[in-house]
Design an enzyme around this catalytic site. Sequence first.
Site, PDB file in Angstrom:
ATOM      1  N   ARG A   1       0.570   5.672  -1.674  1.00  0.00           N
ATOM      2  CA  ARG A   1       0.177   6.977  -1.098  1.00  0.00           C
ATOM      3  C   ARG A   1       0.057   6.881   0.411  1.00  0.00           C
ATOM      4  O   ARG A   1       0.287   5.812   0.993  1.00  0.00           O
ATOM      5  CB  ARG A   1      -1.131   7.458  -1.719  1.00  0.00           C
ATOM      6  CG  ARG A   1      -2.294   6.486  -1.561  1.00  0.00           C
ATOM      7  CD  ARG A   1      -3.451   6.947  -2.459  1.00  0.00           C
ATOM      8  NE  ARG A   1      -4.513   5.962  -2.570  1.00  0.00           N
ATOM      9  CZ  ARG A   1      -5.610   5.953  -1.800  1.00  0.00           C
ATOM     10  NH1 ARG A   1      -5.773   6.860  -0.867  1.00  0.00           N
ATOM     11  NH2 ARG A   1      -6.540   5.027  -1.985  1.00  0.00           N
TER      12      ARG A   1
ATOM     13  N   TYR B   1     -13.250  -3.462  10.677  1.00  0.00           N
ATOM     14  CA  TYR B   1     -11.906  -2.859  10.752  1.00  0.00           C
ATOM     15  C   TYR B   1     -11.313  -3.042  12.161  1.00  0.00           C
ATOM     16  O   TYR B   1     -10.128  -3.372  12.309  1.00  0.00           O
ATOM     17  CB  TYR B   1     -12.046  -1.381  10.392  1.00  0.00           C
ATOM     18  CG  TYR B   1     -10.770  -0.607  10.237  1.00  0.00           C
ATOM     19  CD1 TYR B   1      -9.994  -0.707   9.081  1.00  0.00           C
ATOM     20  CD2 TYR B   1     -10.354   0.292  11.223  1.00  0.00           C
ATOM     21  CE1 TYR B   1      -8.841   0.047   8.917  1.00  0.00           C
ATOM     22  CE2 TYR B   1      -9.203   1.051  11.070  1.00  0.00           C
ATOM     23  CZ  TYR B   1      -8.445   0.923   9.918  1.00  0.00           C
ATOM     24  OH  TYR B   1      -7.302   1.670   9.769  1.00  0.00           O
ATOM     25  N   ALA B   2     -12.123  -2.842  13.190  1.00  0.00           N
ATOM     26  CA  ALA B   2     -11.635  -3.016  14.568  1.00  0.00           C
ATOM     27  C   ALA B   2     -11.186  -4.458  14.788  1.00  0.00           C
ATOM     28  O   ALA B   2     -10.152  -4.715  15.427  1.00  0.00           O
ATOM     29  CB  ALA B   2     -12.730  -2.653  15.568  1.00  0.00           C
TER      30      ALA B   2
ATOM     31  N   GLY C   1       0.835  -1.204   0.000  1.00  0.00           N
ATOM     32  CA  GLY C   1       0.000   0.000   0.000  1.00  0.00           C
ATOM     33  C   GLY C   1       0.865   1.248   0.000  1.00  0.00           C
ATOM     34  O   GLY C   1       0.512   2.261   0.596  1.00  0.00           O
TER      35      GLY C   1
ATOM     36  N   SER D   1      -4.277  -0.088  14.515  1.00  0.00           N
ATOM     37  CA  SER D   1      -4.988   1.196  14.595  1.00  0.00           C
ATOM     38  C   SER D   1      -5.549   1.347  16.004  1.00  0.00           C
ATOM     39  O   SER D   1      -5.810   0.347  16.689  1.00  0.00           O
ATOM     40  CB  SER D   1      -6.143   1.189  13.587  1.00  0.00           C
ATOM     41  OG  SER D   1      -7.046   2.236  13.853  1.00  0.00           O
TER      42      SER D   1
ATOM     43  N   ASP E   1      -2.211  -7.485  -5.582  1.00  0.00           N
ATOM     44  CA  ASP E   1      -3.272  -7.466  -4.566  1.00  0.00           C
ATOM     45  C   ASP E   1      -2.793  -8.362  -3.426  1.00  0.00           C
ATOM     46  O   ASP E   1      -2.648  -9.580  -3.611  1.00  0.00           O
ATOM     47  CB  ASP E   1      -4.571  -8.000  -5.187  1.00  0.00           C
ATOM     48  CG  ASP E   1      -5.723  -8.053  -4.199  1.00  0.00           C
ATOM     49  OD1 ASP E   1      -5.485  -7.994  -2.975  1.00  0.00           O
ATOM     50  OD2 ASP E   1      -6.875  -8.168  -4.663  1.00  0.00           O
ATOM     51  N   VAL E   2      -2.539  -7.775  -2.256  1.00  0.00           N
ATOM     52  CA  VAL E   2      -1.934  -8.550  -1.162  1.00  0.00           C
ATOM     53  C   VAL E   2      -2.850  -9.654  -0.626  1.00  0.00           C
ATOM     54  O   VAL E   2      -2.402 -10.517   0.121  1.00  0.00           O
ATOM     55  CB  VAL E   2      -1.487  -7.647   0.018  1.00  0.00           C
ATOM     56  CG1 VAL E   2      -0.388  -6.699  -0.416  1.00  0.00           C
ATOM     57  CG2 VAL E   2      -2.672  -6.904   0.640  1.00  0.00           C
TER      58      VAL E   2
ATOM     59  N   LYS F   1      -7.849  -5.032  12.986  1.00  0.00           N
ATOM     60  CA  LYS F   1      -6.731  -4.290  13.586  1.00  0.00           C
ATOM     61  C   LYS F   1      -6.346  -4.886  14.938  1.00  0.00           C
ATOM     62  O   LYS F   1      -5.173  -4.864  15.330  1.00  0.00           O
ATOM     63  CB  LYS F   1      -7.079  -2.801  13.701  1.00  0.00           C
ATOM     64  CG  LYS F   1      -7.165  -2.085  12.358  1.00  0.00           C
ATOM     65  CD  LYS F   1      -5.937  -2.317  11.490  1.00  0.00           C
ATOM     66  CE  LYS F   1      -5.787  -1.368  10.323  1.00  0.00           C
ATOM     67  NZ  LYS F   1      -4.678  -1.717   9.424  1.00  0.00           N
TER      68      LYS F   1
END
Length: 251
Positions: A14, A152-153, A11, A140, A61-62, A156
């Site tokens: 950017r 996402y939580a 990634g 995160s 694409d990982v 992470k």
Amino acid sequence: MTDKRVAIVTGGARGIGAAVAKRLAEQGRDVAVVDLDEAATAETVEAVRAAGGRAIGVGADVSRTEAVEAAVGRIADELGAPTILVNNAGILRDNLLFKMTDDDWDQVVAVHLRGAFLMSRAVQRHQVEAGWGRVVSLSSTSALGNRGQANYAAVKAGLQGFTKTLAIELGRYGVTANAIAPGFIATDMLRQTAERMRITYEDFLAGAAKEIPVARVGQPEDVAEAAAFFTSDAASFVSGQVLYVAGGPKA
Ligand code: NAP
């Protein structure tokens, strides 16, 4: 330090990944910039070269096994055995639980967790052979729980357990694994969040800064500095740790 070790930053086209790639180059590393679209890596590749490192951009694409194996093989051929890995590629598919789709869940798990697993498995061969390695994964503050981010939580938090396990398994081969858990870092990723919340990006940043003890939002370079430390030769006794880079206490 001028060690010519080869780093992979996923990634890296950017945001945080681009800043990490540049910072590692300043530290004397050669860098493979992996992102979905190879053409999009051009700017970061140029920044690495300007900082004195050799660099290539690699489209992959990982979350896909064959793509990861091919990418790591190509990097080993063109730059040399990669022994530093920064698992940074990420996406958001935020939604409250009752609105979260199967795809929202699966895509986030695929990129963050499966991606870090596939990349780490492919790179550890080179690390073990070299008897030296560094893995840094982007967690995160959302790992502690965040409204609208059940997917996402979960990933992470998962990356923190993954990191500790790599540290335990790979330590005997001179490989450390650590996680960085950023708070609010000003990148395109958060533009998406502002759009979803229907506020301007500027208002979003200003509101966030008010809640942060150092009274500003983070910049990609703040995270890159932590990555530079964890991947340094000097950090060989620091492993399995999670560093919150959030402008004040989180955990
Ligand atoms: P970003 O600006 O959205 O950049 C993420 C990069 O990852 C993009 O270039 C994206 O490519 C790439 N990517 C997405 N899916 C990929 C895949 N399957 N394979 C390869 N590359 C892929 O994000 P960022 O803000 O720099 O975040 C970087 C990392 O830090 C992420 O893991 C994120 O979760 C974490 N983080 C960010 C913050 C923050 O406040 N920004 C806070 C905590 C943690 P495309 O452009 O083609 O989509």
